[in-house]
Design a protein around this motif. Structure first.
Motif, PDB file in Angstrom:
ATOM      1  N   GLU A 155       0.915  -1.213   0.025  1.00 21.78           N
ATOM      2  CA  GLU A 155       0.133   0.135   0.067  1.00 21.78           C
ATOM      3  C   GLU A 155       0.903   1.303  -0.020  1.00 21.78           C
ATOM      4  N   SER A 156       0.432   2.251  -0.933  1.00 19.30           N
ATOM      5  CA  SER A 156       1.273   3.501  -0.942  1.00 19.30           C
ATOM      6  C   SER A 156       0.687   4.221   0.419  1.00 19.30           C
ATOM      7  N   PRO A 157       1.567   4.624   1.239  1.00 25.63           N
ATOM      8  CA  PRO A 157       1.270   5.445   2.280  1.00 25.63           C
ATOM      9  C   PRO A 157       0.841   6.843   2.034  1.00 25.63           C
ATOM     10  N   ARG A 158      -0.274   7.264   2.673  1.00 25.85           N
ATOM     11  CA  ARG A 158      -0.813   8.672   2.110  1.00 25.85           C
ATOM     12  C   ARG A 158       0.391   9.544   2.550  1.00 25.85           C
ATOM     13  N   LEU A 159       0.280  10.727   2.006  1.00 26.18           N
ATOM     14  CA  LEU A 159       1.305  11.744   2.055  1.00 26.18           C
ATOM     15  C   LEU A 159       1.417  12.330   3.577  1.00 26.18           C
ATOM     16  N   TYR A 160       0.260  12.619   4.020  1.00 23.31           N
ATOM     17  CA  TYR A 160       0.382  12.964   5.559  1.00 23.31           C
ATOM     18  C   TYR A 160       0.751  12.110   6.447  1.00 23.31           C
ATOM     19  N   ARG A 161       0.680  10.868   6.265  1.00 18.49           N
ATOM     20  CA  ARG A 161       1.123   9.752   6.986  1.00 18.49           C
ATOM     21  C   ARG A 161       2.640   9.818   7.057  1.00 18.49           C
ATOM     22  N   GLN A 162       3.221   9.943   5.825  1.00 14.88           N
ATOM     23  CA  GLN A 162       4.615   9.982   5.561  1.00 14.88           C
ATOM     24  C   GLN A 162       5.214  11.315   6.399  1.00 14.88           C
ATOM     25  N   ILE A 163       4.477  12.404   6.157  1.00 14.68           N
ATOM     26  CA  ILE A 163       4.961  13.391   7.111  1.00 14.68           C
ATOM     27  C   ILE A 163       4.938  13.024   8.429  1.00 14.68           C
ATOM     28  N   ALA A 164       3.988  12.694   8.963  1.00 16.18           N
ATOM     29  CA  ALA A 164       3.553  12.321  10.520  1.00 16.18           C
ATOM     30  C   ALA A 164       4.713  11.441  10.920  1.00 16.18           C
ATOM     31  N   ASP A 165       5.050  10.447  10.209  1.00 17.92           N
ATOM     32  CA  ASP A 165       6.050   9.534  10.462  1.00 17.92           C
ATOM     33  C   ASP A 165       7.385   9.868  10.562  1.00 17.92           C
ATOM     34  N   GLN A 166       7.759  10.801   9.716  1.00 17.86           N
ATOM     35  CA  GLN A 166       9.056  11.602   9.716  1.00 17.86           C
ATOM     36  C   GLN A 166       9.184  12.590  11.104  1.00 17.86           C
ATOM     37  N   LEU A 167       8.090  13.399  11.254  1.00 20.91           N
ATOM     38  CA  LEU A 167       7.876  14.136  12.581  1.00 20.91           C
ATOM     39  C   LEU A 167       7.941  13.247  13.954  1.00 20.91           C
TER      40      LEU A 167
END
Length: 265
Positions: free
Chosen positions: A7-19
């Motif tokens: 599953e391609s992760p949602r962009l906001y999830r990628q940002i949240a994961d990085q933060l």
């Protein structure tokens, strides 16, 4: 080892994961203030709404606290809340849902005009009268909002479309959407929404397909704009004195978070 679906992760999830990673690594310690929305968007190469969705996700987790007019602060999260939140599937981002509604419901409005009957307008009038006279917020006004949109879709007498519109609207009860609404929904914003609903109703009543489509498009765009206001952070990303060294010394370590299509919000 069996293959698993990718599953391609949602962009906001990628940002949240990085933060979240930067928080857990101590770069943004408890008590510190995160960089402003604008700074995060620039460093990550994404839009401010995508950053906002990520911050809302982190607030729902209990990782940060958003203080309107001040900034976003790192807090010590309750572990049980995090485990409970991620136990199931993650909801879609609020802005993704609103964009989908804008496209789908505007198209529905263009088709609805040819099928409108007096009883349909009467049903919309009843909902609008309740919305405009209601002093209540929360669940009651939300239920009326939902009824308006599903009633418009119902004019086509197509149960699939009604269910589609209802299911999309029901994303508003997700933890992320509720948290976003908590920050931005007010009595004034609901009055604006009711006026936008009336413009849709009036276009339908006069048989104006283009006008109805444009009114629905405008209403759902305005909804996105209302939820896209800044959290009003103070601009500086410094927290307490002990925390300033974290985010300010390591600014450059935030990496861009684009997917292959880029940030299209």
């Amino acid at each position: 080892m069996p293959l698993e679906a990718v599953e391609s992760p949602r962009l906001y999830r990628q940002i949240a994961d990085q933060l979240r990673h930067h928080i857990e690594s101590g770069e943004f310690p408890v008590g510190s203030r995160l960089p402003s929305e604008r700074e995060l968007a620039e460093k990550l190469g994404v839009s401010r709404p995508s950053v906002r969705e990520a911050l809302i996700a982190l607030e729902v987790e209990g990782r940060v606290r958003i203080r309107m007019g001040s900034g976003v602060y790192v807090v010590d999260p309750p572990l049980q809340a995090i485990a409970r939140l991620w136990a199931g599937s993650q909801p879609e981002g609020p802005f993704e849902v609103l964009k989908a509604r804008e496209l789908i419901e505007s198209a529905i409005c263009a088709e609805v005009v040819a099928h409108v009957e007096p009883a349909d307008i009467a049903a919309l009038d009843m909902i609008l009268e309740q919305m405009e006279s209601s002093d209540a917020g929360g669940e009651e006004i939300l239920a009326l909002d939902r009824s308006f949109h599903t009633t418009v879709a119902g004019i086509l007498r197509n149960a699939v479309l009604v269910r589609c519109v209802g299911d999309l609207f029901d994303q508003r009860i997700s933890p992320y959407f509720r948290q976003l609404a908590h920050h931005f929904e007010t009595a004034e914003s609901w009055r604006s929404a009711a006026a936008e609903h009336r413009a849709i109703r009036d276009a339908l009543a006069r048989g104006d397909a283009r006008g109805a489509q444009a009114a629905m498009h405008r209403h759902l765009q305005k909804s996105q704009e209302r939820f896209s206001q800044s959290f009003g952070d103070a601009g500086a990303c410094n927290g307490p004195a002990a925390a300033q060294a974290g985010p300010t010394k390591k600014k450059g370590r935030l990496m861009g978070t684009r997917n292959k299509q880029g940030d299209i919000r």
